[in-house]
Design a protein around this motif. Structure first.
Motif, PDB file in Angstrom:
ATOM      1  N   ASN A 204       0.824  -1.207   0.000  1.00 44.51           N
ATOM      2  CA  ASN A 204       0.000   0.000   0.000  1.00 44.51           C
ATOM      3  C   ASN A 204       0.859   1.258   0.000  1.00 44.51           C
ATOM      4  N   LEU A 205       1.912   1.249   0.793  1.00 42.40           N
ATOM      5  CA  LEU A 205       2.801   2.407   0.869  1.00 42.40           C
ATOM      6  C   LEU A 205       3.441   2.692  -0.486  1.00 42.40           C
ATOM      7  N   LEU A 206       3.862   1.644  -1.170  1.00 44.51           N
ATOM      8  CA  LEU A 206       4.501   1.815  -2.473  1.00 44.51           C
ATOM      9  C   LEU A 206       3.510   2.269  -3.546  1.00 44.51           C
ATOM     10  N   LEU A 207       2.255   1.855  -3.409  1.00 42.90           N
ATOM     11  CA  LEU A 207       1.255   2.170  -4.425  1.00 42.90           C
ATOM     12  C   LEU A 207       0.515   3.483  -4.170  1.00 42.90           C
ATOM     13  N   SER A 208       0.625   4.019  -2.965  1.00 40.88           N
ATOM     14  CA  SER A 208      -0.133   5.218  -2.594  1.00 40.88           C
ATOM     15  C   SER A 208       0.092   6.409  -3.524  1.00 40.88           C
ATOM     16  N   PRO A 209       1.330   6.708  -3.932  1.00 41.93           N
ATOM     17  CA  PRO A 209       1.512   7.863  -4.841  1.00 41.93           C
ATOM     18  C   PRO A 209       0.736   7.710  -6.147  1.00 41.93           C
ATOM     19  N   PHE A 210       0.615   6.495  -6.636  1.00 40.17           N
ATOM     20  CA  PHE A 210      -0.120   6.269  -7.884  1.00 40.17           C
ATOM     21  C   PHE A 210      -1.623   6.428  -7.676  1.00 40.17           C
ATOM     22  N   ALA A 211      -2.094   6.054  -6.481  1.00 36.73           N
ATOM     23  CA  ALA A 211      -3.507   6.264  -6.152  1.00 36.73           C
ATOM     24  C   ALA A 211      -3.832   7.750  -6.121  1.00 36.73           C
ATOM     25  N   LEU A 212      -2.949   8.545  -5.509  1.00 41.51           N
ATOM     26  CA  LEU A 212      -3.168   9.993  -5.437  1.00 41.51           C
ATOM     27  C   LEU A 212      -3.096  10.628  -6.824  1.00 41.51           C
ATOM     28  N   LEU A 213      -2.189  10.126  -7.652  1.00 42.04           N
ATOM     29  CA  LEU A 213      -2.110  10.608  -9.034  1.00 42.04           C
ATOM     30  C   LEU A 213      -3.427  10.339  -9.758  1.00 42.04           C
ATOM     31  N   GLY A 214      -3.966   9.128  -9.582  1.00 45.43           N
ATOM     32  CA  GLY A 214      -5.233   8.788 -10.213  1.00 45.43           C
ATOM     33  C   GLY A 214      -6.368   9.666  -9.721  1.00 45.43           C
ATOM     34  N   ALA A 215      -6.398   9.939  -8.403  1.00 48.96           N
ATOM     35  CA  ALA A 215      -7.450  10.786  -7.843  1.00 48.96           C
ATOM     36  C   ALA A 215      -7.387  12.194  -8.430  1.00 48.96           C
ATOM     37  N   TRP A 216      -6.181  12.729  -8.551  1.00 55.54           N
ATOM     38  CA  TRP A 216      -6.022  14.069  -9.130  1.00 55.54           C
ATOM     39  C   TRP A 216      -6.480  14.075 -10.591  1.00 55.54           C
ATOM     40  N   LEU A 217      -6.097  13.046 -11.327  1.00 53.88           N
ATOM     41  CA  LEU A 217      -6.519  12.943 -12.727  1.00 53.88           C
ATOM     42  C   LEU A 217      -8.038  12.822 -12.836  1.00 53.88           C
ATOM     43  N   GLY A 218      -8.650  12.100 -11.884  1.00 52.90           N
ATOM     44  CA  GLY A 218     -10.095  11.926 -11.907  1.00 52.90           C
ATOM     45  C   GLY A 218     -10.847  13.224 -11.671  1.00 52.90           C
ATOM     46  N   VAL A 219     -10.395  14.019 -10.698  1.00 56.31           N
ATOM     47  CA  VAL A 219     -11.044  15.308 -10.429  1.00 56.31           C
ATOM     48  C   VAL A 219     -10.918  16.217 -11.651  1.00 56.31           C
ATOM     49  N   TRP A 220      -9.744  16.223 -12.260  1.00 53.63           N
ATOM     50  CA  TRP A 220      -9.550  17.028 -13.472  1.00 53.63           C
ATOM     51  C   TRP A 220     -10.466  16.536 -14.591  1.00 53.63           C
ATOM     52  N   ALA A 221     -10.533  15.201 -14.766  1.00 52.47           N
ATOM     53  CA  ALA A 221     -11.338  14.636 -15.850  1.00 52.47           C
ATOM     54  C   ALA A 221     -12.829  14.886 -15.647  1.00 52.47           C
ATOM     55  N   HIS A 222     -13.264  14.951 -14.375  1.00 54.91           N
ATOM     56  CA  HIS A 222     -14.680  15.192 -14.085  1.00 54.91           C
ATOM     57  C   HIS A 222     -15.158  16.501 -14.704  1.00 54.91           C
ATOM     58  N   PHE A 223     -14.308  17.500 -14.682  1.00 57.34           N
ATOM     59  CA  PHE A 223     -14.701  18.821 -15.174  1.00 57.34           C
ATOM     60  C   PHE A 223     -14.286  19.065 -16.628  1.00 57.34           C
ATOM     61  N   MET A 224     -13.407  18.206 -17.188  1.00 58.95           N
ATOM     62  CA  MET A 224     -12.827  18.502 -18.489  1.00 58.95           C
ATOM     63  C   MET A 224     -13.164  17.505 -19.587  1.00 58.95           C
ATOM     64  N   LEU A 225     -13.476  16.250 -19.222  1.00 54.21           N
ATOM     65  CA  LEU A 225     -13.589  15.209 -20.233  1.00 54.21           C
ATOM     66  C   LEU A 225     -14.968  14.564 -20.260  1.00 54.21           C
ATOM     67  N   SER A 226     -15.310  13.999 -21.412  1.00 55.38           N
ATOM     68  CA  SER A 226     -16.536  13.224 -21.557  1.00 55.38           C
ATOM     69  C   SER A 226     -16.376  11.873 -20.870  1.00 55.38           C
TER      70      SER A 226
END
Length: 251
Positions: A204-226
């Motif tokens: 989990n510790l090793l994968l956490s940065p990638f989870a946060l990256l995905g969350a940031w991408l998701g918030v951006w995509a919510h407002f920008m992408l179909s």
């Protein structure tokens, strides 16, 4: 115990990024695809245990952008219904084996795709009226159970929320709130069942940065992408992983 090797990270990193994108921007409904993907290379219990802390980290990352933008009365109904659903999931886990869990996860994955295709084709009509509060409690019960056994609580919760004529952001914020609470509730029985280990914690510790990256991408995509391309990719992933899990369970 699974090995933290190249194969593990080649599968796990895209899976957790995908979970972050889904929970951060697309209602969490398909975040459970990550558990289905991981269950291909891990036992179901290991996949569920590995994903829960990741999902909780994503929950924390996505709460702030949607803070107090949810519909609290509807979210509360889902949360209240989910608690007994989690208890039912705990009971099932104690009396079943890995193949039954693979079959459940695979069936939920395929069922999700069939339901959405049927809606897109018009075989299942849309909601002509708001579902009553009792439906919210029942949807919460189903969401709590499916969330416990496969992290797939999003679809039943979405069925109820979609009937309430919420705005896109109210829907997303309500989903984030509901599963932030449900995942906290699930943590206790997961720990009681011995699903967490120091090994999963290190992963989990090793994968956490990638989870946060995905969350940031998701918030951006919510407002920008179909949503169309995202969900089409998701349906393919769920069909492939769900079919593989069902095959493994029955074989």
């Amino acid at each position: 115990m699974f090995e933290l090797n190249l194969m593990f990270f080649a599968v796990a990193i895209p899976a957790v990024i995908f979970a972050g994108i889904s929970k951060g921007g697309f209602g969490s409904g398909v975040a459970f695809a990550s558990s289905s993907i991981l269950a291909i290379i891990l036992s179901p219990g290991q996949a569920l245990a590995l994903m829960l802390p990741i999902l909780m980290i994503i929950d924390l990352a996505t709460l702030k952008p949607y803070w107090k933008r949810w519909d609290w009365p509807r979210a509360r109904l889902l949360i209240l219904g989910a608690i007994p659903g989690v208890i039912l999931g705990t009971v099932l886990y104690r009396v079943t084996n890995d193949d039954v869990l693979r079959l459940l996860i695979g069936a939920i994955s395929i069922g999700f795709v069939i339901w959405h295709v049927a809606r897109a084709k018009g075989w299942i009509g849309g909601f002509t009226r708001q579902l009553p509060p009792s439906a919210g409690l029942f949807a919460g019960l189903v969401a709590g159970f499916t969330s416990f056994v496969s992290h797939a609580g999003g679809p039943p919760a979405a069925v109820y929320l979609l009937s309430q004529r919420l705005t896109k952001t109210q829907f997303q914020a309500s989903t984030v709130l509901v599963f932030w609470v449900v995942n906290i509730v699930k943590f206790v029985p997961y720990a009681y069942l011995g699903l967490f280990t120091w090994h999963t914690a290190w992963a989990n510790l090793l994968l956490s940065p990638f989870a946060l990256l995905g969350a940031w991408l998701g918030v951006w995509a919510h407002f920008m992408l179909s949503e169309q391309v995202f969900f089409r990719i998701t349906y393919v992933l769920l069909t492939l992983t769900g079919s593989k899990l069902i095959w493994d369970a029955l074989a």
